[in-house]
Design a protein around this motif. Structure first.
Motif, short mmCIF file in Angstrom:
data_model
loop_
_atom_site.label_atom_id
_atom_site.label_comp_id
_atom_site.label_asym_id
_atom_site.label_seq_id
_atom_site.Cartn_x
_atom_site.Cartn_y
_atom_site.Cartn_z
N ALA A 1 102.85 50.67 -27.66
CA ALA A 1 103.59 51.69 -28.41
C ALA A 1 103.50 51.51 -29.92
N SER A 2 102.76 50.50 -30.38
CA SER A 2 102.70 50.26 -31.83
C SER A 2 102.03 51.40 -32.56
N ASN A 3 100.96 51.94 -31.97
CA ASN A 3 100.25 53.10 -32.51
C ASN A 3 100.07 54.10 -31.37
N PRO A 4 101.03 54.99 -31.15
CA PRO A 4 101.06 55.81 -29.94
C PRO A 4 99.84 56.70 -29.71
N THR A 5 99.13 57.07 -30.78
CA THR A 5 97.98 57.97 -30.62
C THR A 5 96.67 57.22 -30.37
N ILE A 6 96.71 55.89 -30.42
CA ILE A 6 95.52 55.07 -30.19
C ILE A 6 95.64 54.39 -28.83
N LYS A 7 94.58 54.44 -28.04
CA LYS A 7 94.62 53.86 -26.70
C LYS A 7 95.05 52.40 -26.76
N ASN A 8 96.05 52.07 -25.94
CA ASN A 8 96.61 50.72 -25.86
C ASN A 8 97.08 50.20 -27.22
N GLY A 9 97.44 51.14 -28.09
CA GLY A 9 97.92 50.77 -29.43
C GLY A 9 96.85 50.17 -30.31
N GLY A 10 95.61 50.10 -29.76
CA GLY A 10 94.53 49.45 -30.50
C GLY A 10 94.44 47.96 -30.19
N PHE A 11 94.98 47.57 -29.03
CA PHE A 11 94.93 46.14 -28.66
C PHE A 11 93.67 45.81 -27.88
N PHE A 12 93.23 46.71 -27.00
CA PHE A 12 91.97 46.53 -26.29
C PHE A 12 91.48 47.86 -25.75
N MET A 13 90.17 47.98 -25.56
CA MET A 13 89.49 49.13 -24.96
C MET A 13 89.70 50.43 -25.73
N GLU A 14 90.00 50.34 -27.01
CA GLU A 14 90.17 51.56 -27.80
C GLU A 14 88.81 52.04 -28.32
N SER A 15 88.63 53.35 -28.30
CA SER A 15 87.39 53.97 -28.78
C SER A 15 87.43 54.15 -30.28
N LYS A 16 86.40 53.66 -30.97
CA LYS A 16 86.31 53.85 -32.42
C LYS A 16 86.20 55.34 -32.75
N LYS A 17 85.44 56.08 -31.94
CA LYS A 17 85.26 57.50 -32.21
C LYS A 17 86.58 58.25 -32.08
N GLU A 18 87.39 57.90 -31.09
CA GLU A 18 88.69 58.55 -30.95
C GLU A 18 89.60 58.25 -32.13
N ILE A 19 89.47 57.05 -32.69
CA ILE A 19 90.26 56.71 -33.88
C ILE A 19 89.72 57.46 -35.09
N TYR A 20 88.39 57.53 -35.24
CA TYR A 20 87.82 58.32 -36.33
C TYR A 20 88.33 59.76 -36.29
N ASP A 21 88.47 60.30 -35.07
CA ASP A 21 88.90 61.69 -34.93
C ASP A 21 90.34 61.91 -35.41
N LEU A 22 91.10 60.83 -35.56
CA LEU A 22 92.46 60.93 -36.10
C LEU A 22 92.46 60.97 -37.63
N ILE A 23 91.33 60.54 -38.22
CA ILE A 23 91.24 60.39 -39.68
C ILE A 23 90.57 61.63 -40.28
N PRO A 24 91.09 62.17 -41.36
CA PRO A 24 90.38 63.26 -42.05
C PRO A 24 88.94 62.85 -42.38
N GLN A 25 87.99 63.75 -42.12
CA GLN A 25 86.56 63.44 -42.27
C GLN A 25 86.20 62.91 -43.66
N LYS A 26 86.93 63.32 -44.68
CA LYS A 26 86.60 62.90 -46.04
C LYS A 26 86.76 61.40 -46.25
N TYR A 27 87.45 60.72 -45.33
CA TYR A 27 87.73 59.30 -45.52
C TYR A 27 86.76 58.37 -44.77
N TYR A 28 85.83 58.90 -43.98
CA TYR A 28 84.94 57.99 -43.24
C TYR A 28 83.53 58.57 -43.17
N PRO A 29 82.51 57.75 -42.90
CA PRO A 29 81.13 58.24 -42.90
C PRO A 29 80.86 59.16 -41.72
#
Length: 347
Positions: A45-73
């Motif tokens: 529950a630490s980061n509710p929109t990230i799988k498992n809070g970002g502790f394991f098996m989280e997708s980098k692409k799914e996290i990128y999709d949470l970030i405005p495109q202007k902030y990442y490559p």
């Protein structure tokens, strides 16, 4: 003799010690919090929109999709076994240019992260990648930090709890020694020679011209020779304000480390000329603690401090509708975690 010297270097520098020792006090802290939360997987529950809070098996692409495109490559996701032709065509259609970075969608401390300079290297990467992977533009900025961000319960704004500056594996020639000989002059770099032999088989024994520098690992990963330097003195009210605004745009992000490449600290304070390499959630370490000047006691203090933050955030988010994994769900995720890492370590 060389092996003995490297062993003694590891023994006397705790930054190289096994995580089981480094995390010793956290195990007891975790059990205490698990009892209080009535869940072994409260961190979910630490980061509710990230799988498992970002502790394991989280997708980098799914996290990128949470970030405005202007902030990442610009980043493309490819599923395992995607054909080489499809990958190349997609890269061309999306106007990505060499050099590129290839990385697993679910990472393991820099394993299988590669700089890709041409089509031949891209083909080799695709053939070896037995996992979902990302191809992205190489970020043009020269400096990299890990910035730890925490937004505590009932606080209107968050704060930066630490910054680690990353000194890449860069060597400078003297016109007399080969790259291998220069690497052997620094114990930190000696640990990387075996990996670099595989990556640069035709280059490692070349003579490096005087005053010419080469970055052999252009991404800031400790296990690949990067030195971590505590730059927490760079934290300022203006930088905190800037990153509060940035993190407000990232839905559900409350706790973790943002790895960032940037031009200079003044620009970073102003929120310009930077890109986010990635965001690490509940599994994040306050990596500024690995600065060689810090003691193990300092490291334990930082680990337990941040673990407390994660517990406070998780329990607060649970009260506001986030959920913990059930015990059976958590065990299934751990099994997937170990099976996946057995695969990626073969890269």
């Amino acid at each position: 003799m060389k092996k003995i010297k490297l062993f003694l270097h590891k023994l006397t520098n705790w930054e190289y010690w096994p995580y089981q020792i480094v995390y010793f006090p956290v195990y007891f802290q975790y059990l205490y919090y698990a009892v209080k939360a009535r869940s072994f997987f409260f961190f979910n529950a630490s980061n509710p929109t990230i799988k498992n809070g970002g502790f394991f098996m989280e997708s980098k692409k799914e996290i990128y999709d949470l970030i405005p495109q202007k902030y990442y490559p610009k980043t493309l996701l490819f599923i395992k076994n995607t054909s080489i032709e499809v990958v190349k065509k997609s890269i061309e259609n999306n106007q990505l240019n060499y050099p590129l970075i290839g990385k697993p969608d679910i990472g393991l401390r820099g394993t299988a992260v590669k700089k890709i300079d041409n089509e031949t290297e891209l083909t080799n990467y695709i053939k070896r990648a037995d996992f979902n992977f990302l191809i992205q533009n190489l970020i043009p900025f020269q400096n990299e930090i890990g910035l730890f961000y925490v937004k505590l319960p009932n606080e209107r704004t968050g704060t930066i709890t630490g910054i680690v500056q990353k000194e890449f594996l860069i060597i400078t020639g003297n016109g007399k020694n080969t790259i291998r000989e220069l690497l052997n002059q620094d114990p930190r770099y000696q640990f990387q020679i075996k990996a670099l032999e595989k990556e640069y088989p035709n280059k490692i024994d070349e003579l490096l011209p005087k005053n010419e520098s080469i970055n052999l690992v252009p991404y800031g990963n400790h296990c690949r020779g990067t030195k971590f330097v505590d730059a927490s003195d760079k934290i300022s009210p203006k930088m905190i304000d800037t990153f509060n605004k940035i993190c407000d745009e990232i839905n559900g992000f409350h706790f973790g480390r943002m790895d960032i490449m940037f031009n200079n600290y003044e620009d970073l304070e102003n929120g310009i000329n930077f890109q986010i390499v990635e965001i690490n959630g509940a599994i994040s370490e306050p990596t500024h603690m690995y600065d060689p000047k810090h003691s193990l006691l300092y490291g334990w203090k930082e680990l337990t401090r941040h673990f407390k933050y994660m517990y406070q955030i998780s329990t607060h988010n649970k009260k506001n509708g986030a959920r913990y994994l059930t015990f059976s769900e958590g065990i299934k995720e751990f099994k997937k975690h170990h099976e996946y890492y057995d695969t990626i370590l073969k890269f």
